[in-house]
Design a protein around this motif. Structure first.
Motif, mmCIF file in Angstrom:
data_model
loop_
_atom_site.group_PDB
_atom_site.id
_atom_site.type_symbol
_atom_site.label_atom_id
_atom_site.label_comp_id
_atom_site.label_asym_id
_atom_site.label_seq_id
_atom_site.Cartn_x
_atom_site.Cartn_y
_atom_site.Cartn_z
ATOM 1 N N ASN A 64 0.860 -1.181 0.000
ATOM 2 C CA ASN A 64 0.000 0.000 0.000
ATOM 3 C C ASN A 64 0.898 1.233 0.000
ATOM 4 O OD1 ASN A 64 -1.807 2.126 0.551
ATOM 5 N ND2 ASN A 64 -3.154 0.767 1.682
ATOM 6 N N GLU A 65 0.818 2.045 -1.044
ATOM 7 C CA GLU A 65 1.700 3.210 -1.160
ATOM 8 C C GLU A 65 1.011 4.513 -0.759
ATOM 9 O OE1 GLU A 65 0.852 3.730 -5.950
ATOM 10 O OE2 GLU A 65 2.893 3.643 -5.193
ATOM 11 N N LYS A 66 -0.187 4.431 -0.170
ATOM 12 C CA LYS A 66 -0.909 5.635 0.253
ATOM 13 C C LYS A 66 -1.019 5.678 1.783
ATOM 14 C CE LYS A 66 -4.137 7.329 -2.190
ATOM 15 N NZ LYS A 66 -5.420 7.646 -2.879
ATOM 16 N N ASP A 67 -1.075 6.902 2.306
ATOM 17 C CA ASP A 67 -1.172 7.084 3.753
ATOM 18 C C ASP A 67 -2.606 7.240 4.242
ATOM 19 O OD1 ASP A 67 1.619 7.035 3.975
ATOM 20 O OD2 ASP A 67 1.768 9.197 3.612
ATOM 21 N N ASP A 68 -3.530 7.463 3.326
ATOM 22 C CA ASP A 68 -4.894 7.781 3.742
ATOM 23 C C ASP A 68 -5.950 6.899 3.076
ATOM 24 O OD1 ASP A 68 -4.510 8.723 1.219
ATOM 25 O OD2 ASP A 68 -5.278 10.749 1.591
ATOM 26 N N ALA A 69 -5.549 5.750 2.523
ATOM 27 C CA ALA A 69 -6.514 4.853 1.879
ATOM 28 C C ALA A 69 -5.984 3.423 1.904
ATOM 29 C CB ALA A 69 -6.789 5.290 0.439
ATOM 30 N N GLY A 128 -13.041 -7.203 3.904
ATOM 31 C CA GLY A 128 -12.729 -6.614 5.206
ATOM 32 C C GLY A 128 -12.060 -5.270 4.995
ATOM 33 N N LYS A 129 -10.989 -5.018 5.736
ATOM 34 C CA LYS A 129 -10.297 -3.732 5.655
ATOM 35 C C LYS A 129 -9.357 -3.634 4.463
ATOM 36 C CE LYS A 129 -10.387 -2.915 10.664
ATOM 37 N NZ LYS A 129 -9.563 -2.653 11.879
ATOM 38 N N GLY A 130 -8.978 -4.751 3.883
ATOM 39 C CA GLY A 130 -8.038 -4.722 2.769
ATOM 40 C C GLY A 130 -6.614 -4.513 3.239
ATOM 41 N N THR A 160 -6.804 -1.090 -6.806
ATOM 42 C CA THR A 160 -7.881 -0.149 -6.488
ATOM 43 C C THR A 160 -7.902 0.147 -4.992
ATOM 44 O OG1 THR A 160 -9.230 -0.982 -8.323
ATOM 45 C CG2 THR A 160 -10.362 0.290 -6.630
ATOM 46 N N TYR A 161 -8.008 1.445 -4.658
ATOM 47 C CA TYR A 161 -8.077 1.889 -3.268
ATOM 48 C C TYR A 161 -9.526 2.192 -2.891
ATOM 49 C CZ TYR A 161 -2.984 2.332 -3.229
ATOM 50 O OH TYR A 161 -1.642 2.070 -3.284
ATOM 51 N N ASP A 162 -9.770 2.280 -1.586
ATOM 52 C CA ASP A 162 -11.142 2.536 -1.132
ATOM 53 C C ASP A 162 -11.569 3.986 -1.350
ATOM 54 O OD1 ASP A 162 -9.674 3.775 0.845
ATOM 55 O OD2 ASP A 162 -10.310 2.438 2.467
ATOM 56 N N ASP A 163 -10.645 4.854 -1.810
ATOM 57 C CA ASP A 163 -11.035 6.207 -2.193
ATOM 58 C C ASP A 163 -11.309 6.296 -3.697
ATOM 59 O OD1 ASP A 163 -8.526 6.011 -3.272
ATOM 60 O OD2 ASP A 163 -7.675 7.744 -2.224
ATOM 61 N N LYS A 164 -11.430 5.119 -4.335
ATOM 62 C CA LYS A 164 -11.771 4.981 -5.758
ATOM 63 C C LYS A 164 -10.587 5.193 -6.715
ATOM 64 C CE LYS A 164 -15.950 4.341 -4.360
ATOM 65 N NZ LYS A 164 -16.455 2.942 -4.227
ATOM 66 N N GLU A 165 -9.410 5.504 -6.201
ATOM 67 C CA GLU A 165 -8.259 5.663 -7.088
ATOM 68 C C GLU A 165 -7.798 4.296 -7.588
ATOM 69 O OE1 GLU A 165 -3.634 7.288 -7.224
ATOM 70 O OE2 GLU A 165 -4.855 7.615 -5.436
ATOM 71 N N VAL A 166 -7.461 4.234 -8.875
ATOM 72 C CA VAL A 166 -6.976 2.997 -9.486
ATOM 73 C C VAL A 166 -5.574 3.245 -10.040
ATOM 74 C CG1 VAL A 166 -7.340 1.256 -11.271
ATOM 75 C CG2 VAL A 166 -9.314 2.271 -10.105
ATOM 76 N N VAL A 167 -4.612 2.448 -9.589
ATOM 77 C CA VAL A 167 -3.243 2.544 -10.083
ATOM 78 C C VAL A 167 -3.031 1.403 -11.077
ATOM 79 C CG1 VAL A 167 -0.795 2.597 -9.493
ATOM 80 C CG2 VAL A 167 -2.483 3.526 -7.894
#
Length: 255
Positions: A64-69, A128-130, A160-167
């Motif tokens: 996970n490369e994000k701090d908020d998702a 779950g939380k992913g 795909t992140y839970d903030d809808k961003e797709v890498v």
């Protein structure tokens, strides 16, 4: 003159003391920044031998490369130039998995049987939380038969992140060129085994025993890699401090 020289030495020592922490921090920060991207990529790693023409268990590693998702979905597109007739994901707690199949433009043969369709995509969805910030997850899969006439297998992955961003990890890496920003996972293949299934063929077909061993081995490798990078950063900082004091001592001797 002696008093003036002494005052000059004291002033130089104070300036050096102020600069060294800043230089050391900058060096350590640079090392960590350079190390960061290597951890952020979605990658594929073999659990054991991945021989040409054989079966193997591989792990798709998703940091996970994000701090908020959190990462809540992974889609892996399987190659069409070398279809994989056998694809068996190992269950991962907290994740649902599905395998999509597609008709082949040209049938292939595997162990004397004609195959007209093959898996085209694997999708893992968190129930779950992913994968939360600061964590990674591995997804073991038994695959085969690997191509006999290629040195690697290239996959494409969507994270795909839970903030809808797709890498989109889909960019090819050119030999001898710089690594792209979002490289596609690449599985390197070794020489063909005599039995045609690779050294881990029996366990790979079952998909269970080898998968569990591979997850532990890959975790140990990841921990060792992290430790090595941290020690490397510390070594650079200590080296810079040593050089700084060496320069200062040399100035005092010359004076």
């Amino acid at each position: 003159m002696a008093k003036s020289q002494q005052q000059s030495d004291v002033s130089s020592r104070r300036r050096l003391a102020r600069r060294l922490p800043l230089v050391g921090a900058a060096a350590a920060g640079s090392v960590l920044l350079l190390a960061g991207p290597a951890f952020a990529h979605v990658s594929v790693q073999p659990a054991g031998p991945a021989a040409k023409g054989g079966f193997a268990t591989v792990n798709f590693k998703v940091p996970n490369e994000k701090d908020d998702a959190s990462t809540v979905k992974l889609e892996v597109t399987l190659p069409t130039d070398h279809p994989l007739a056998s694809v068996m994901p190992q269950p991962v707690p907290g994740w649902k998995v599905s395998v999509t199949k597609a008709k082949l433009a040209k049938p292939i043969e595997m162990e004397g049987e004609k195959i007209t369709e093959a898996p085209s995509k694997i999708t893992w969805t968190a129930d779950g939380k992913g994968v939360e910030p600061g964590q990674f997850q591995q997804f073991p899969v038994s695959v085969g038969q690997l191509p006999k006439d290629a040195d690697q297998v290239v996959f494409k992955a969507l994270q795909t992140y839970d903030d809808k961003e797709v890498v989109r990890w889909i960019e090819p890496t050119k030999e001898g060129g710089p690594e792209p920003e979002n490289p596609a996972p690449v599985l390197k293949l070794g020489p063909a085994e005599e039995d045609g299934h690779g050294a881990a063929g029996a366990d790979d077909k079952s998909g269970a025993t080898t998968g569990m061993k591979s997850t532990a081995a890959a975790s140990d490798a990841s921990a060792s890699d992290t430790t090595a990078r941290v020690l490397g950063a510390i070594g650079i900082v200590v080296g810079i401090i040593g050089v700084g004091f060496g320069v200062f001592a040399g100035r005092r001797r010359s004076a």
